[in-house]
Scaffold this motif. Structure first.
Motif, short mmCIF file in Angstrom:
data_model
loop_
_atom_site.label_atom_id
_atom_site.label_comp_id
_atom_site.label_asym_id
_atom_site.label_seq_id
_atom_site.Cartn_x
_atom_site.Cartn_y
_atom_site.Cartn_z
N LEU A 1 0.77 21.44 -6.83
CA LEU A 1 1.36 21.82 -5.55
C LEU A 1 0.78 20.96 -4.43
O LEU A 1 -0.43 20.90 -4.23
N LYS A 2 1.67 20.31 -3.67
CA LYS A 2 1.29 19.59 -2.47
C LYS A 2 1.62 20.46 -1.26
O LYS A 2 2.49 21.34 -1.34
N THR A 3 0.95 20.22 -0.16
CA THR A 3 1.25 20.96 1.06
C THR A 3 1.67 19.99 2.15
O THR A 3 1.11 18.90 2.29
N PHE A 4 2.69 20.40 2.91
CA PHE A 4 3.20 19.59 4.02
C PHE A 4 3.40 20.54 5.19
O PHE A 4 4.40 21.26 5.25
N VAL A 5 2.43 20.58 6.08
CA VAL A 5 2.44 21.51 7.21
C VAL A 5 2.65 20.71 8.49
O VAL A 5 1.73 20.07 9.01
N ALA A 6 3.86 20.73 9.02
CA ALA A 6 4.21 19.97 10.23
C ALA A 6 3.87 20.81 11.46
O ALA A 6 4.75 21.31 12.15
N ASP A 7 2.57 20.94 11.73
CA ASP A 7 2.12 21.77 12.85
C ASP A 7 1.61 20.92 14.01
O ASP A 7 0.87 21.40 14.86
N HIS A 8 2.01 19.65 14.04
CA HIS A 8 1.67 18.75 15.14
C HIS A 8 2.73 17.66 15.20
O HIS A 8 3.58 17.55 14.31
N PRO A 9 2.78 16.84 16.25
CA PRO A 9 3.88 15.90 16.45
C PRO A 9 4.15 14.99 15.25
O PRO A 9 3.22 14.50 14.60
N PHE A 10 5.45 14.76 14.98
CA PHE A 10 5.85 13.96 13.82
C PHE A 10 7.12 13.18 14.14
O PHE A 10 7.79 13.41 15.15
N LEU A 11 7.44 12.24 13.26
CA LEU A 11 8.67 11.46 13.36
C LEU A 11 9.66 11.95 12.32
O LEU A 11 9.28 12.54 11.31
N PHE A 12 10.95 11.68 12.57
CA PHE A 12 11.98 12.01 11.58
C PHE A 12 13.10 10.99 11.66
O PHE A 12 13.30 10.32 12.68
#
Length: 365
Positions: A334-345
């Motif tokens: 299991l990997k975790t991806f927590v986008a709880d701060h600024p990101f690009l898309f």
């Protein structure tokens, strides 16, 4: 947020009417093919196939508004109609409000009422000759939707010390995922139904790592070395609406002559130096929820009897796969991806970048 595709389409059409160094600067700045003929060949093949299907909605349209009695070059009109599938309409730009209402009404119709007031009446005048417009609309559903009941308020770090509570979606499933030690960031590909379209999220590992990531933007949009992983995803819902003036960007890209009396746009109309671009503006919209994404953009290039500008486009070569054929393997770590701060898309379809942007505050409107 910006739509690279929408900007490039307006400028690709423009370079079809540009000549010599003016055309060369546009092609070099936008990374277009190295000749007008090659660029037109790309669009002649692309546009007829860039349509929605039973899985997602996708619509793009081009339109040219021309001052009453202003004679466009016949060759340019043929290219606009046959290659870029553009409509052409005469209009009285001196009637500023009526002209803007007419143009904006067309944009609203093409974008499912998501883009409003693209053209400011104050930007029109007696010297306005031509406006080139592209409109783009997309609506898609996630292959793996987020469960609405799982959405809850969680912290989002706008900076290391500034925290806001935002609606955060959650899901665990098989996604294409990549950790880049060079960029100090994680990549996650979220597929939409339809097999050939996805959103890629690029999340810096550091809470204030967005500036460093944007400083390596070409590497960010290079093809990530994705592998299929079981990933626990936390992603904020977000809505963005913005308007971008592109002159400074274009000058930084080396598009210079088109802004001056040295501009040669005589392939569109008139003689060298007679027609110049005064403005290129884009409005864009995106709404990301548990079920999917709705996004739209419109770009306008305004031509006067003197000055010019354009914007950057990138063809992002990101691997897209048939996610409906992927089987779940319980042995995946299991990997975790927590986008709880600024990101690009960015959103790609058929290997074309439709939309790209940053989320620095999920409540940004």
């Amino acid at each position: 947020m910006i739509s690279p595709f929408s900007v490039e389409t307006v400028l690709a059409l423009t370079q079809s009417g540009a000549k010599d160094e003016t055309a060369e600067e546009i092609r070099a700045g936008l990374r277009l093919p190295n000749s007008t003929e090659k660029t037109e060949s790309v669009y002649a093949s692309l546009l007829p196939n860039l349509r929605g299907n039973e899985h997602y909605a996708l619509h793009t349209a081009n339109k040219i508004y021309v001052k009453n009695s202003y004679p466009l070059n016949e060759g340019f009109k043929n290219i606009a109609s046959n290659v870029y599938q553009s409509g052409i309409e005469n209009i009285d730009f001196s009637q500023k409000t009526e002209a803007a209402d007419s143009i904006n009404g067309w944009v609203e119709k093409q974008t499912e009422d998501k883009i409003h007031n693209l053209i400011d009446p104050k930007s029109l005048g007696e010297d306005t000759r031509v406006i080139l417009i592209n409109a783009l609309y997309f609506k898609g559903k996630w292959v793996y939707p987020f469960e609405p009941l799982a959405t809850n308020k969680q912290n989002f770090y706008k900076t290391a010390s500034e925290v806001v509570q935002v609606d955060t979606m959650h899901n665990t499933d098989l996604y294409y995922y990549y950790e880049s030690p060079e960029l100090n960031a994680k990549f996650l590909q979220l597929p939409y139904e339809g097999d050939d379209v996805s959103m890629v999220i690029v999340l810096p590992n550091e809470k204030e790592g967005l500036a460093a990531l944007e400083g390596q933007i070409e590497n960010v949009f290079a093809a990530p070395k994705f592998s299929l992983e079981r990933v626990s995803v936390s992603l904020p819902k977000f809505t963005i609406e913005n308007k971008v003036q592109l002159k400074k960007i274009l000058k930084n890209l080396g598009v210079d002559k088109a802004f001056t009396d040295e501009a040669d746009l005589s392939g569109i109309a008139g003689k060298k130096g007679e027609l110049v671009i005064s403005d290129v503006v884009q409005k864009a919209f995106i709404n990301v929820t548990e079920t999917g994404t709705e996004a739209a953009a419109a770009t306008a290039g305004v031509f006067r009897s003197s000055k010019l500008f354009f914007a950057e486009f990138a063809w992002f070569d990101v691997h897209i796969v048939n996610f409906s054929a992927v089987e779940f393997d319980p042995e995946f770590d299991l990997k975790t991806f927590v986008a709880d701060h600024p990101f690009l898309f960015y959103i790609k379809i058929k290997d074309i970048a439709l939309f790209a942007g940053r989320v620095s505050s999920p409540t940004l409107v």
